[in-house]
Design an enzyme around this catalytic site. Structure first.
Site, PDB file in Angstrom:
ATOM      1  N   ASN A 199       0.876   0.275  12.535  1.00 16.99           N
ATOM      2  CA  ASN A 199       0.014   0.969  11.825  1.00 16.99           C
ATOM      3  C   ASN A 199      -1.444   0.411  12.147  1.00 16.99           C
ATOM      4  OD1 ASN A 199      -1.418   2.660   9.935  1.00 16.99           O
ATOM      5  ND2 ASN A 199      -0.334   1.811   8.339  1.00 16.99           N
TER       6      ASN A 199
ATOM      7  N   ARG B  74       2.491   4.812  13.294  1.00 14.37           N
ATOM      8  CA  ARG B  74       2.143   5.819  12.463  1.00 14.37           C
ATOM      9  C   ARG B  74       0.853   6.457  12.963  1.00 14.37           C
ATOM     10  NH1 ARG B  74      -1.754   5.006   7.515  1.00 14.37           N
ATOM     11  NH2 ARG B  74      -1.480   6.767   6.418  1.00 14.37           N
TER      12      ARG B  74
ATOM     13  N   HIS C 141       0.562  11.156   3.547  1.00 19.90           N
ATOM     14  CA  HIS C 141       1.394  10.058   3.119  1.00 19.90           C
ATOM     15  C   HIS C 141       2.825  10.840   3.257  1.00 19.90           C
ATOM     16  CE1 HIS C 141      -1.908   8.730  -0.046  1.00 19.90           C
ATOM     17  NE2 HIS C 141      -1.679   7.935   0.893  1.00 19.90           N
TER      18      HIS C 141
ATOM     19  N   LEU D  13       0.901   6.864  -5.913  1.00 21.90           N
ATOM     20  CA  LEU D  13      -0.246   6.543  -6.562  1.00 21.90           C
ATOM     21  C   LEU D  13      -0.486   4.968  -6.084  1.00 21.90           C
ATOM     22  CD1 LEU D  13       0.512   7.277 -10.115  1.00 21.90           C
ATOM     23  CD2 LEU D  13      -0.497   8.938  -8.398  1.00 21.90           C
TER      24      LEU D  13
ATOM     25  N   GLY E 117      -5.325   5.220  -2.058  1.00 23.75           N
ATOM     26  CA  GLY E 117      -5.160   6.776  -1.832  1.00 23.75           C
ATOM     27  C   GLY E 117      -4.066   7.103  -2.682  1.00 23.75           C
TER      28      GLY E 117
ATOM     29  N   ARG F  35     -11.827   8.038  -3.638  1.00 22.80           N
ATOM     30  CA  ARG F  35     -12.163   9.504  -3.422  1.00 22.80           C
ATOM     31  C   ARG F  35     -11.995  10.389  -4.681  1.00 22.80           C
ATOM     32  NH1 ARG F  35      -7.443   9.165   0.643  1.00 22.80           N
ATOM     33  NH2 ARG F  35      -8.361   8.060   2.414  1.00 22.80           N
TER      34      ARG F  35
ATOM     35  N   ASP G 185      -9.594  -0.949  -8.443  1.00 24.31           N
ATOM     36  CA  ASP G 185      -8.315  -1.600  -8.810  1.00 24.31           C
ATOM     37  C   ASP G 185      -7.854  -1.484 -10.356  1.00 24.31           C
ATOM     38  OD1 ASP G 185      -6.119  -3.520  -9.313  1.00 24.31           O
ATOM     39  OD2 ASP G 185      -6.896  -4.584  -7.837  1.00 24.31           O
ATOM     40  N   MET G 186      -6.433  -0.813 -10.336  1.00 18.10           N
ATOM     41  CA  MET G 186      -6.155  -0.387 -11.647  1.00 18.10           C
ATOM     42  C   MET G 186      -5.791  -1.564 -12.624  1.00 18.10           C
ATOM     43  SD  MET G 186      -5.533   2.002 -13.503  1.00 18.10           S
ATOM     44  CE  MET G 186      -5.425   3.573 -12.518  1.00 18.10           C
TER      45      MET G 186
ATOM     46  N   GLY H  89       1.327   1.370  -5.042  1.00 15.74           N
ATOM     47  CA  GLY H  89       0.709   0.154  -5.639  1.00 15.74           C
ATOM     48  C   GLY H  89       0.609   0.556  -7.240  1.00 15.74           C
TER      49      GLY H  89
ATOM     50  N   GLY I 149       1.549   3.191  -8.956  1.00 17.55           N
ATOM     51  CA  GLY I 149       2.758   4.047  -9.386  1.00 17.55           C
ATOM     52  C   GLY I 149       4.132   2.920  -9.453  1.00 17.55           C
TER      53      GLY I 149
ATOM     54  N   ASN J 148       3.595  -0.425 -10.304  1.00 19.78           N
ATOM     55  CA  ASN J 148       3.129  -1.615 -11.030  1.00 19.78           C
ATOM     56  C   ASN J 148       2.634  -1.160 -12.383  1.00 19.78           C
ATOM     57  OD1 ASN J 148       3.995  -3.664  -8.997  1.00 19.78           O
ATOM     58  ND2 ASN J 148       2.364  -2.721  -7.676  1.00 19.78           N
TER      59      ASN J 148
ATOM     60  N   GLU K 201       6.930   2.892   3.703  1.00 17.03           N
ATOM     61  CA  GLU K 201       6.689   3.711   4.775  1.00 17.03           C
ATOM     62  C   GLU K 201       7.001   3.035   6.147  1.00 17.03           C
ATOM     63  OE1 GLU K 201       2.898   4.037   2.556  1.00 17.03           O
ATOM     64  OE2 GLU K 201       2.720   5.830   3.601  1.00 17.03           O
TER      65      GLU K 201
END
Ligand code: AMP
Length: 403
Positions: free
Chosen positions: A12, A96, A185, A214, A217, A246, A287-288, A335, A337, A339, A389
């Protein structure tokens, strides 16, 4: 390819990085994984983990001038573990490739004509396709005899009906410049929608799934019977959900306004919307984990950013429920979705009338396995399905070279 060739190297290649995994296709075992970062700088870094050898992560720092040097350094690391690129067990290299346009709707063995076509798509993917091309050319130079396969991020979305893929703009202008919704994606949406069907004990053709990828990106897709019928990213990955950096959906007139009134250049607006918007633009963090920590401390900016993120997500769940008509499952991945339990809880909160609910104790469980987090009574399964992926790229590559 010899009968013993069962390994696929997945590459990738980004503009200044290369991520790689060497996978044994007998059982999907990772033999080695790694990452080269900051290519072209003095402080390049290669982190290599020889999983097959049970070894620890090896990190080296120091200037790596270009992708050619990066791949040579990766090859040397692999060779040190007896996994070199010259191994007869290597069946293929899977790359990729971000943008496949309308032409590439399947994984494709790379030849000169394919390279030319990927190059022709650079105007619609100026950040990604050039880096992908460099990675392919470098790998070809190292193993010219080996099949190299391109797996496109856009391919899974090629089944979108024309009415979902077209923007409502002048058709001649759109066609002249290949302006339409391609989606991204795709390997993740393909993998996760299939895995979700398996989790429900069904064939992909039997289920309708909303996939919420999620990560930094982020994109949503509506998958009907295994085929993508709509997705949130468009001509570029900028459209759709609120992401780490974004903006996602925005009135296009905002860009005219920024140009005419704020005096910003096209490149400045591009950077603003792609790199300085979304969560980072709203609250200074993308970062969530950090955003949740700030919310727990009563930080209102972080809370508003979270609410905007969730509001958009909910709108897409609603929109794709309408597009699909019947929803069997909503799958969270990547990441955030996989966690962030509070994101999953908030995204589904209030959707009971649509048959969707999250069970708090199931949602709190941390696991690497696909799992249901909805209560038994809920009509729609809500699931956490870790994406992979690299494995999807390796599987598509391996299937093609063995076809
Ligand atoms: P990805 O692009 O899929 O690698 O996702 C990266 C993003 O996942 C990070 O920017 C974080 O926002 C998010 N993330 C990763 N780990 C966690 C976690 N434990 N809790 C919440 N968010 C997380």
């Amino acid at each position: 390819m010899t009968a013993t060739a069962t390994r696929v190297l997945v590459l990738n290649s980004g503009s200044s990085s290369v991520k790689y995994q060497l996978i044994d296709m007998n059982d999907g075992t990772r033999l080695a994984v790694g990452l080269v970062e900051r290519i072209g700088e003095q402080t390049s870094r290669l982190a290599h983990t020889p999983l097959a050898a049970g070894g620890d992560k090896r990190e080296t720092e120091g200037a790596i001038a270009d992708h050619d040097a990066a791949l040579k350094a990766v090859a040397a690391e692999l060779a040190a573990d007896g996994l070199g690129l010259d191994s007869p067990q290597l069946a293929a290299i899977g790359h990729r490739v971000v943008h496949g346009g309308l032409k590439f709707t399947e994984p494709t063995v790379i030849d000169d004509a394919v390279l030319k076509e990927i190059e022709r798509l650079v105007p619609v993917a100026p950040l990604h396709n050039p880096a992908n091309l460099t990675g392919i050319r470098t790998a070809q130079a190292m193993r010219p005899d080996l099949p190299q396969v391109a797996v496109f991020d856009t391919a899974f979305h090629a089944t979108m009906p024309e009415y979902a893929a077209r923007y409502a703009i002048d058709v001649e202008t759109a066609d002249a410049h290949r302006i339409r919704r391609y989606g991204f994606h795709g390997t993740s949406h393909a993998y996760v929608s299939r895995k979700t069907a398996a989790l429900l004990g069904k064939d992909p053709s039997e289920v309708n799934v909303i996939v919420l990828h999620l990560g930094n990106g982020a994109s949503a897709s509506a998958v009907a019977g295994g085929r993508c019928v709509d997705t949130s990213m468009g001509l570029t990955p900028l459209e759709g959900l609120v992401m780490g950096t974004r903006s996602g959906d925005i009135d296009p007139a905002v860009t005219f306004h920024l140009k005419r009134v704020a005096g910003m250049s096209t490149d400045e607006i591009d950077v603003l919307l792609n790199k300085k918007s979304g969560l980072i633009g709203l609250c200074g963090d993308n970062d969530m984990r950090e955003i949740r920590r700030r919310i727990d401390e009563g930080d209102e900016r972080a809370e508003l950013a979270f609410d905007i993120y969730i509001h958009r997500l909910k709108k897409y769940i609603g929109a794709y429920s309408a597009v699909l008509g019947r929803v069997d499952a909503v799958a969270f991945t990547a990441g955030v979705g996989e966690n962030a339990a509070p994101v999953r809880e908030a995204a589904v909160a209030g959707l009971e009338e649509m048959g969707m609910a999250v069970d708090a104790s199931l949602n709190a469980i941390r696991s690497d396995e696909p799992r249901l987090i909805s209560p038994e009574y809920a009509r729609v399964a809500v699931a956490v399905v870790p994406t992979d992926e690299e494995l999807e790229i390796a599987q598509q590559t391996y299937a093609l070279v063995n076809a």
